[in-house]
Write a protein that holds these residues in place. Sequence first.
Motif, PDB file in Angstrom:
ATOM      1  N   VAL A  94     -37.670   2.228  33.048  1.00  0.00           N
ATOM      2  CA  VAL A  94     -36.838   2.753  31.955  1.00  0.00           C
ATOM      3  C   VAL A  94     -36.384   4.184  32.275  1.00  0.00           C
ATOM      4  O   VAL A  94     -35.222   4.541  32.030  1.00  0.00           O
ATOM      5  N   ALA A  95     -37.275   4.988  32.858  1.00  0.00           N
ATOM      6  CA  ALA A  95     -36.883   6.339  33.265  1.00  0.00           C
ATOM      7  C   ALA A  95     -35.757   6.277  34.284  1.00  0.00           C
ATOM      8  O   ALA A  95     -34.780   7.029  34.191  1.00  0.00           O
ATOM      9  N   GLY A  96     -35.859   5.364  35.244  1.00  0.00           N
ATOM     10  CA  GLY A  96     -34.800   5.187  36.239  1.00  0.00           C
ATOM     11  C   GLY A  96     -33.486   4.790  35.611  1.00  0.00           C
ATOM     12  O   GLY A  96     -32.416   5.248  36.032  1.00  0.00           O
ATOM     13  N   ALA A  97     -33.543   3.929  34.600  1.00  0.00           N
ATOM     14  CA  ALA A  97     -32.315   3.517  33.910  1.00  0.00           C
ATOM     15  C   ALA A  97     -31.653   4.706  33.220  1.00  0.00           C
ATOM     16  O   ALA A  97     -30.420   4.855  33.260  1.00  0.00           O
ATOM     17  N   PHE A  98     -32.451   5.558  32.602  1.00  0.00           N
ATOM     18  CA  PHE A  98     -31.872   6.742  31.948  1.00  0.00           C
ATOM     19  C   PHE A  98     -31.322   7.736  32.970  1.00  0.00           C
ATOM     20  O   PHE A  98     -30.278   8.343  32.744  1.00  0.00           O
ATOM     21  N   PHE A  99     -32.016   7.899  34.100  1.00  0.00           N
ATOM     22  CA  PHE A  99     -31.492   8.774  35.152  1.00  0.00           C
ATOM     23  C   PHE A  99     -30.186   8.216  35.709  1.00  0.00           C
ATOM     24  O   PHE A  99     -29.248   8.967  35.993  1.00  0.00           O
ATOM     25  N   ALA A 100     -30.102   6.896  35.868  1.00  0.00           N
ATOM     26  CA  ALA A 100     -28.864   6.269  36.350  1.00  0.00           C
ATOM     27  C   ALA A 100     -27.733   6.485  35.347  1.00  0.00           C
ATOM     28  O   ALA A 100     -26.584   6.741  35.733  1.00  0.00           O
ATOM     29  N   THR A 101     -28.040   6.389  34.064  1.00  0.00           N
ATOM     30  CA  THR A 101     -27.036   6.644  33.024  1.00  0.00           C
ATOM     31  C   THR A 101     -26.546   8.091  33.095  1.00  0.00           C
ATOM     32  O   THR A 101     -25.337   8.355  33.008  1.00  0.00           O
ATOM     33  N   ALA A 102     -27.485   9.029  33.263  1.00  0.00           N
ATOM     34  CA  ALA A 102     -27.105  10.444  33.360  1.00  0.00           C
ATOM     35  C   ALA A 102     -26.224  10.686  34.582  1.00  0.00           C
ATOM     36  O   ALA A 102     -25.207  11.389  34.500  1.00  0.00           O
ATOM     37  N   THR A 103     -26.587  10.091  35.706  1.00  0.00           N
ATOM     38  CA  THR A 103     -25.816  10.269  36.936  1.00  0.00           C
ATOM     39  C   THR A 103     -24.428   9.654  36.803  1.00  0.00           C
ATOM     40  O   THR A 103     -23.425  10.273  37.176  1.00  0.00           O
ATOM     41  N   SER A 104     -24.359   8.446  36.265  1.00  0.00           N
ATOM     42  CA  SER A 104     -23.060   7.774  36.080  1.00  0.00           C
ATOM     43  C   SER A 104     -22.154   8.564  35.162  1.00  0.00           C
ATOM     44  O   SER A 104     -20.961   8.730  35.440  1.00  0.00           O
ATOM     45  N   SER A 105     -22.719   9.054  34.069  1.00  0.00           N
ATOM     46  CA  SER A 105     -21.880   9.807  33.129  1.00  0.00           C
ATOM     47  C   SER A 105     -21.421  11.118  33.735  1.00  0.00           C
ATOM     48  O   SER A 105     -20.322  11.583  33.440  1.00  0.00           O
ATOM     49  N   ASP A 106     -22.235  11.709  34.611  1.00  0.00           N
ATOM     50  CA  ASP A 106     -21.820  12.949  35.277  1.00  0.00           C
ATOM     51  C   ASP A 106     -20.656  12.694  36.225  1.00  0.00           C
ATOM     52  O   ASP A 106     -19.724  13.499  36.311  1.00  0.00           O
ATOM     53  N   VAL A 107     -20.694  11.555  36.914  1.00  0.00           N
ATOM     54  CA  VAL A 107     -19.626  11.224  37.863  1.00  0.00           C
ATOM     55  C   VAL A 107     -18.307  10.971  37.145  1.00  0.00           C
ATOM     56  O   VAL A 107     -17.248  11.419  37.585  1.00  0.00           O
ATOM     57  N   VAL A 108     -18.346  10.261  36.017  1.00  0.00           N
ATOM     58  CA  VAL A 108     -17.102   9.882  35.324  1.00  0.00           C
ATOM     59  C   VAL A 108     -16.759  10.813  34.164  1.00  0.00           C
ATOM     60  O   VAL A 108     -15.756  10.601  33.488  1.00  0.00           O
ATOM     61  N   GLN A 109     -17.572  11.833  33.957  1.00  0.00           N
ATOM     62  CA  GLN A 109     -17.400  12.718  32.809  1.00  0.00           C
ATOM     63  C   GLN A 109     -16.001  13.320  32.709  1.00  0.00           C
ATOM     64  O   GLN A 109     -15.398  13.317  31.639  1.00  0.00           O
ATOM     65  N   HIS A 110     -15.487  13.831  33.808  1.00  0.00           N
ATOM     66  CA  HIS A 110     -14.198  14.516  33.764  1.00  0.00           C
ATOM     67  C   HIS A 110     -13.035  13.527  33.729  1.00  0.00           C
ATOM     68  O   HIS A 110     -11.993  13.824  33.158  1.00  0.00           O
ATOM     69  N   ARG A 111     -13.222  12.366  34.328  1.00  0.00           N
ATOM     70  CA  ARG A 111     -12.146  11.372  34.354  1.00  0.00           C
ATOM     71  C   ARG A 111     -11.991  10.657  33.026  1.00  0.00           C
ATOM     72  O   ARG A 111     -10.887  10.360  32.597  1.00  0.00           O
TER      73      ARG A 111
END
Length: 159
Positions: A94-111
């Motif tokens: 579950v921690a990995g899933a939240f870290f993946a969500t944070a990373t994904s949102s950081d990548v697409v945040q500006h777009r």
Amino acid sequence: TAIPSSLSRIRGRLTRSRSPPGRRGLSARPGLLAGGALSTLLGADDLFLLHEFVYPRVGIPQEAVYLAYGVLLAAYVWRFRPEILADDWLTLLVAGAFFATATSSDVVQHRWGVPHVVEDGAKLIGVALWSPFLVRAAGRHVLAGFNQAGPAYAGRGEL
């Protein structure tokens, strides 16, 4: 003299490379050190925004940094998979899933205009799950050292 001998037992217990017989969890020395090193690396990156400002200035794109972190985390899980599967693997998943969500949102945040609260909230929950995983593993090894030390420490409980 009781405190120095107790500290010596704790240090000895934490530097052994295997879990005590009948104990579950990360091997004290390599597992906990690797988990601490990953935590330090990711924490320093987040604190100093290395992936956003420092690495791109030296020619390393942000996506490559995320890929490298993913490979390191996958290597950690692969290397310590027997210990993780015998321990609290669901918390780590579950921690990995939240870290993946944070990373994904950081990548697409500006777009896509994803709010910062999504990234920061997911990261906070990931840290809130990752940290107790490592703290419980370390606590089990410290208690195991006390329980192996003799009758003065026997029966003090488990984490």
